[in-house]
Scaffold this active site. Structure first.
Site, short mmCIF file in Angstrom:
data_model
loop_
_atom_site.label_atom_id
_atom_site.label_comp_id
_atom_site.label_asym_id
_atom_site.label_seq_id
_atom_site.Cartn_x
_atom_site.Cartn_y
_atom_site.Cartn_z
N HIS A 162 0.84 -1.19 0.00
CA HIS A 162 0.00 0.00 0.00
C HIS A 162 0.88 1.25 0.00
O HIS A 162 1.90 1.30 0.70
CB HIS A 162 -0.93 -0.01 1.22
CG HIS A 162 -2.03 0.99 1.16
ND1 HIS A 162 -1.84 2.33 1.45
CD2 HIS A 162 -3.34 0.87 0.82
CE1 HIS A 162 -2.99 2.99 1.31
NE2 HIS A 162 -3.91 2.12 0.93
N GLU A 164 0.56 4.13 1.33
CA GLU A 164 0.75 4.76 2.63
C GLU A 164 1.84 4.07 3.42
O GLU A 164 2.70 4.72 4.03
CB GLU A 164 -0.56 4.74 3.43
CG GLU A 164 -0.42 5.41 4.78
CD GLU A 164 -1.64 5.22 5.67
OE1 GLU A 164 -1.45 5.13 6.90
OE2 GLU A 164 -2.76 5.19 5.15
N CYS A 232 -7.43 6.11 11.16
CA CYS A 232 -8.08 7.36 10.81
C CYS A 232 -9.49 7.42 11.40
O CYS A 232 -10.22 6.42 11.40
CB CYS A 232 -8.13 7.46 9.28
SG CYS A 232 -9.29 8.63 8.61
N SER A 260 -9.07 0.67 -2.81
CA SER A 260 -9.34 1.46 -1.62
C SER A 260 -9.40 0.54 -0.41
O SER A 260 -10.36 -0.21 -0.23
CB SER A 260 -10.67 2.22 -1.77
OG SER A 260 -11.10 2.73 -0.52
#
Length: 365
Positions: A162, A164, A232, A260
Site C-alpha cells: 500500500h 501509505e 483514521c 481502496s
C-alpha cells in the site's frame, strides 16, 4: 504480398463488440423470489469523503485552476476511479513516479503520502511540488521518525504494497518491520524486544489491527502503544456505522474502488457483523439485480474516497427495484476541517482565493 501466402499469415483476432447486458426488470426479480412486506434501505452515516480526501482532491482542482493544465499527480490522488477520471478530464496527468514528470513541472503528492526518497527525487528534477498527504498520515510519518531516533524498533501494521505503508516505511527503513497480517504477527522476530513500539496504516480494520496488537503484545510484553490511535477517524467511523446496520441488512452494498483499503474493509466488516451478503461496486451499473432476489433490507455505505453522487446513483437504482424509504443510521458527526497544502495556500492568497479551510464528507461530485 511479398511472397507470403495467405495460409502462412498469423491469424488475426477480431474482438466481438460488447452488447450491454439487459437488466432484469423489478417484476422479473420479484417473480424469482417474492418478498413479503416493505423493502427498506439503511444508509450508513458517516460515509464517503473524509477531510483528508476532500483536501487532496480540492488541492488538485485548485492547482489546475490557478496554475493551469497539465498538473501532474504522483499515483492516484485518492483511491477512486471516478475521482481520478474526472480530474484527468480537467487536465491532471497521473504518473507512477516523479521521473515521468517533465523537469521543472508541477507535481502533487497523493493523500497517501510519500517517502523522503520521493521528495528528494522531485528536488533532483527541479519539480515544483504540492504535498497533499493527509495530515493524519503525516502524523504517523512523524511518529516513525521520532521513535526511530529514540532507538525504538517499530512494528508497522499494514499492507506492504500500500502506498501509505511504503511512505511511512521510507521514513526509517532500518528501524521498521512491516506486519501484514495476524499470521506474520505470530512469527515476526525483532532484535530488541525491550524497545519496541507499534504503528499502523490509517485505513485498516479496527478489529483486525487490535487483534494483531494483542498477538504482538503476548509475544513482546514490553510492546509500547503509540501516543494516539493511528487508525483514521473516518475509517473508524465508517466501520462503526457498518457494524450498526449489518445485523439488520440482508444485503450490504459498499461503494468504493478495489484499491481502496478502507472500502474493502467495509465489506469484510459487514459480513463479520451479520450481513448475509456484501458487495463492493464502483458504480451503480455494476450492481447485479439478482442480488435483490428475496431481499427485504439493503444497507448502503461508501469508502472515504467516494463522492456522494455515486451513492445517490445506487439509491436511485434501489428505488427502481422497490427499496425505500431510505433510513439514515447516524453513528457519529464529523466536523473535521483541514487547511489546503501550504505550497498552494500562498498561490491562492495571491489570487484572492480564500478557500484555505476545507474538508468534510460528501461535499464534492
Amino acid at each position: 504480398m511479398d511472397g507470403m501466402s495467405i495460409s502462412s499469415a498469423a491469424p488475426v483476432s477480431v474482438p466481438m463488440p460488447q452488447v450491454p447486458r439487459r437488466r432484469r426488470s423489478p417484476e422479473e426479480v420479484a417473480a424469482v423470489a417474492p418478498v413479503a412486506g416493505p423493502k427498506r434501505v439503511l444508509l450508513a452515516a458517516p460515509r464517503g469523503y473524509c477531510a483528508g480526501v476532500d483536501r487532496a482532491v480540492i488541492a488538485v482542482e485548485k492547482a489546475l485552476e490557478h496554475y493551469g493544465a497539465p498538473v501532474y499527480v504522483r499515483k492516484q490522488i485518492v483511491h477512486n476511479v471516478h475521482v481520478v477520471s474526472t480530474l484527468e478530464e480537467r487536465g491532471a496527468i497521473f504518473v507512477e513516479e516523479t521521473d515521468e514528470v517533465p523537469e521543472g513541472a508541477l507535481v502533487v503528492f497523493s493523500a497517501h503520502g510519500v517517502s523522503p526518497a520521493v521528495v528528494q527525487s522531485a528536488e533532483d528534477r527541479n519539480l515544483r511540488t504540492i504535498d497533499a498527504t493527509c495530515p493524519l498520515v503525516t502524523k504517523v510519518h512523524r511518529e516513525a521518525v521520532r521513535f526511530a531516533k529514540a532507538k525504538n524498533h517499530i512494528l508497522l501494521i499494514g499492507h506492504a504494497d500500500h502506498e501509505e505503508v511504503e511512505g511511512t516505511y521510507g521514513e526509517a527503513p532500518e528501524s521498521i518491520t512491516i506486519v501484514n497480517n495476524p499470521a506474520e504477527a505470530r512469527t515476526v522476530e525483532v532484535e530488541d524486544p525491550e524497545h519496541l513500539i507499534w504503528l499502523s496504516q490509517t485505513t485498516l480494520s479496527v478489529d483486525e489491527t487490535l487483534e494483531m496488537v494483542d498477538i504482538l503484545r503476548e509475544r513482546f510484553p514490553k510492546l509500547q502503544d503509540p501516543p494516539s490511535d493511528d487508525i483514521c477517524y473516518a475509517t473508524s467511523n465508517r466501520q462503526t456505522a457498518i457494524k450498526k446496520i449489518a445485523p439488520e441488512a440482508e444485503l450490504v452494498i459498499v461503494v468504493g474502488s478495489s484499491n481502496s483499503s478502507n472500502s474493502v474493509r467495509l465489506v469484510e466488516v459487514a459480513l463479520e457483523y451479520g450481513a448475509k451478503y456484501a458487495h463492493r461496486v464502483d458504480f451503480a451499473h455494476e450492481i447485479d439485480e439478482t442480488w435483490f432476489e428475496g431481499i427485504s433490507s439493503v444497507g448502503v455505505s461508501s469508502g472515504a474516497s467516494v463522492p456522494e453522487v455515486l451513492v445517490y446513483e445506487v439509491l436511485e437504482l434501489l428505488a427502481d427495484y422497490g427499496f425505500g424509504p431510505v433510513e439514515e443510521i447516524v453513528t457519529a458527526q464529523e466536523d473535521i476541517i483541514f487547511s489546503l497544502p501550504k505550497e498552494l495556500r500562498a498561490k491562492l492568497k495571491e489570487a484572492g482565493d480564500t478557500s484555505t479551510g476545507l474538508g468534510g464528507h460528501g461535499t464534492a461530485n
